[in-house]
Design an enzyme around this catalytic site. Structure first.
Site, PDB file in Angstrom:
ATOM      1  N   HIS A 204       0.737  -1.077   0.251  1.00  0.00           N
ATOM      2  CA  HIS A 204       0.299  -0.261   0.098  1.00  0.00           C
ATOM      3  C   HIS A 204       0.504   1.338  -0.127  1.00  0.00           C
ATOM      4  CE1 HIS A 204       1.390  -0.020   4.061  1.00  0.00           C
ATOM      5  NE2 HIS A 204       0.472   1.251   3.952  1.00  0.00           N
TER       6      HIS A 204
HETATM    7  C1  UD1 Z   1      -2.496   5.580   6.288  1.00  0.00           C
HETATM    8  C2  UD1 Z   1      -0.993   5.777   6.271  1.00  0.00           C
HETATM    9  C3  UD1 Z   1       0.266   4.840   6.465  1.00  0.00           C
HETATM   10  C4  UD1 Z   1      -0.280   3.628   6.915  1.00  0.00           C
HETATM   11  C5  UD1 Z   1      -1.585   3.578   6.693  1.00  0.00           C
HETATM   12  C6  UD1 Z   1      -2.213   2.329   7.337  1.00  0.00           C
HETATM   13  C7  UD1 Z   1      -0.687   8.616   5.948  1.00  0.00           C
HETATM   14  C8  UD1 Z   1       0.551   9.203   5.398  1.00  0.00           C
HETATM   15  N1  UD1 Z   1      -0.082   7.397   6.107  1.00  0.00           N
HETATM   16  O1  UD1 Z   1      -1.677   5.107   4.503  1.00  0.00           O
HETATM   17  O2  UD1 Z   1       1.503   5.465   8.034  1.00  0.00           O
HETATM   18  O3  UD1 Z   1       0.673   2.611   6.982  1.00  0.00           O
HETATM   19  O4  UD1 Z   1      -2.556   4.520   6.801  1.00  0.00           O
HETATM   20  O5  UD1 Z   1      -3.003   1.719   6.307  1.00  0.00           O
HETATM   21  O6  UD1 Z   1      -0.782   9.051   6.937  1.00  0.00           O
HETATM   22  N2  UD1 Z   1      -9.034   4.536   1.373  1.00  0.00           N
HETATM   23  C9  UD1 Z   1     -10.092   3.998   1.484  1.00  0.00           C
HETATM   24  N3  UD1 Z   1     -10.898   3.854   2.083  1.00  0.00           N
HETATM   25  C10 UD1 Z   1     -10.201   4.149   3.201  1.00  0.00           C
HETATM   26  C11 UD1 Z   1      -8.978   4.593   3.684  1.00  0.00           C
HETATM   27  C12 UD1 Z   1      -8.375   4.906   2.593  1.00  0.00           C
HETATM   28  O7  UD1 Z   1     -10.445   4.052  -0.221  1.00  0.00           O
HETATM   29  O8  UD1 Z   1     -11.686   3.542   4.533  1.00  0.00           O
HETATM   30  C13 UD1 Z   1      -8.530   5.421  -0.114  1.00  0.00           C
HETATM   31  C14 UD1 Z   1      -8.528   6.041  -0.177  1.00  0.00           C
HETATM   32  O9  UD1 Z   1      -8.524   6.410  -1.840  1.00  0.00           O
HETATM   33  C15 UD1 Z   1      -7.073   7.211  -0.061  1.00  0.00           C
HETATM   34  C16 UD1 Z   1      -5.945   5.868  -0.164  1.00  0.00           C
HETATM   35  O10 UD1 Z   1      -6.644   5.076   0.074  1.00  0.00           O
HETATM   36  O11 UD1 Z   1      -6.797   8.179  -0.630  1.00  0.00           O
HETATM   37  C17 UD1 Z   1      -4.932   5.861   0.805  1.00  0.00           C
HETATM   38  O12 UD1 Z   1      -5.362   6.242   2.863  1.00  0.00           O
HETATM   39  P1  UD1 Z   1      -4.432   6.836   3.378  1.00  0.00           P
HETATM   40  O13 UD1 Z   1      -5.227   7.015   4.350  1.00  0.00           O
HETATM   41  O14 UD1 Z   1      -4.187   8.585   2.292  1.00  0.00           O
HETATM   42  O15 UD1 Z   1      -3.110   6.439   3.271  1.00  0.00           O
HETATM   43  P2  UD1 Z   1      -2.823   4.744   3.458  1.00  0.00           P
HETATM   44  O16 UD1 Z   1      -1.986   4.474   2.109  1.00  0.00           O
HETATM   45  O17 UD1 Z   1      -3.718   3.628   4.123  1.00  0.00           O
END
Ligand code: UD1
Length: 361
Positions: A204
């Site tokens: 991820h």
């Molecule tokens: C985040 C953390 C990372 C952690 C990870 C655990 C930051 C910068 N990164 O990364 O340290 O290891 O969480 O999983 O904070 N999305 C969904 N549904 C959700 C959540 C996310 O669809 O419930 C999708 C969205 O498109 C979003 C993308 O995932 O833009 C990324 O989510 P985000 O929380 O920004 O970062 P992670 O890659 O999950």
């Protein structure tokens, strides 16, 4: 004493589950839970609250997915309001997410002391969003709880000496306590997996999944493990990864992998215990593999969990076919488990004690 605990993403829910229940059990302080909503899908958030019995948060910020700046700024504004209203003795934050940094910034500006759980982790690339979040959070924290001695040493190099404690890893405590609830056979049957004949893979990180070239190489690498070694590749897809695969037109590279939605803690750990080995870029999962006595190929240029690389249990790997093939060959040789590295399973009690000592009025 009142502590405000801020969570927002999967690895934080897991640690909060054990801390929250232990605080309540010991009646250690009034614990106010805040959920930023950074992770919000049922299988990215609710599932952890349900299966690990985390109480409903007192405040839910509903931040959702947005750019780094918008996310950090929105949590910053919302947490400041809550801190002013709740007047806690300290704010507790976990790890390295945007939620962590935003909470820490809100607190330090209005002189609320910060407790940072999983402090002192350092890794390359320095430009990675999580590295920025963890470094800045450490520099404004009052109590810094490290999983191992390495965390303390990293902080010392940056002249952070005051309030640093090596408490151990709460995730290890949780793993030990939840082990009796793992349903290895049942979960294997549910997903059609044969114990020891499959590899558990997750990806991820932005630098792995946001580049079409690297993501393609990684998926080809997973395919080659399946083809050359005969393992089933079980690949629960983070929503970010799923979206990128579709965007880059790489769906055909999933055809020979067994894909699934993101899993809850109990199913994921059950499968970890039954896997041959793991391939991941998740910080949490590379440690959990070790706790489950499984080796792990870490698809990162560097890791904060250095001890597991230095002792040869886990292997750092580049996103190329050759590196992946080499790592698989090496991971299939036997290695001696290095024993306890991240504490003795009593990190949560130690952390609570340090918090009481530091912040009891
Ligand atoms: C985040 C953390 C990372 C952690 C990870 C655990 C930051 C910068 N990164 O990364 O340290 O290891 O969480 O999983 O904070 N999305 C969904 N549904 C959700 C959540 C996310 O669809 O419930 C999708 C969205 O498109 C979003 C993308 O995932 O833009 C990324 O989510 P985000 O929380 O920004 O970062 P992670 O890659 O999950």
């Amino acid at each position: 004493m009142k502590i405000l605990s801020l969570v927002g993403a999967r690895p934080q829910f897991i640690k909060e589950a054990l801390l929250n229940s232990t605080v309540h059990h010991k009646k250690a302080w009034k614990h106010v839970l805040v959920h930023s909503g950074q992770h919000y899908d049922i299988n990215m958030s609710d599932v952890f609250f349900q299966e690990l019995g985390i109480p409903k948060p007192a405040h839910y910020l509903d931040i959702g997915s947005c750019s780094h700046a918008v996310m950090t700024a929105s949590v910053l504004v919302a947490v400041e309001k809550i801190l002013i209203e709740e007047k806690p003795d300290a704010l507790l934050v976990y790890g390295d997410t945007n939620t962590t940094l935003a909470g820490a910034l809100a607190a330090v500006k209005i002189h609320v002391p910060i407790i940072h759980i999983e402090a002192g982790i350092r890794m390359l690339p320095k430009t990675m969003p999580e590295e920025i979040n963890r470094v800045l959070t450490d520099h404004v924290s009052s109590l810094l709880c490290c999983c191992s001695e390495l965390g303390r040493q990293n902080l010392e190099k940056e002249d952070i000496r005051h309030g640093v404690e090596v408490t151990g890893d709460i995730m290890y405590d949780l793993f030990l306590r939840m082990q009796p609830r793992f349903t290895v056979e049942k979960t294997c049957t549910k997903y059609g997996l044969v114990p020891e004949k499959f590899v558990l893979a997750t990806l991820h990180r932005d630098y792995n999944v946001d580049s079409p070239v690297i993501l393609r190489k990684l998926l080809e690498g997973l395919n080659s493990i399946q083809k050359e070694q005969g393992f089933t590749l079980f690949f629960p897809l983070h929503p970010r990864t799923r979206r990128r695969i579709a965007e880059f037109g790489l769906e055909h590279l999933l055809q020979n992998l067994l894909i699934a939605p993101p899993l809850g803690y109990l199913e994921l750990m059950s499968l970890m215990c039954a896997s041959a080995f793991a391939v991941t870029d998740s910080g949490g999962l590379q440690k959990e593999a070790f706790y489950a006595n499984k080796r792990c190929i870490v698809m990162m240029p560097d890791t904060g969990w250095r001890e597991l690389i230095d002792c040869g249990w886990n292997i750092l790997c580049d996103p190329t076919q050759d590196s992946i093939a080499e790592a698989v060959e090496s991971i299939l040789t036997s290695a001696e488990h290095p024993g306890a590295i991240y504490g003795d399973g009593q990190a949560v009690g130690r952390t609570i004690q340090k918090i009481i000592t530091a912040f009891s009025p």
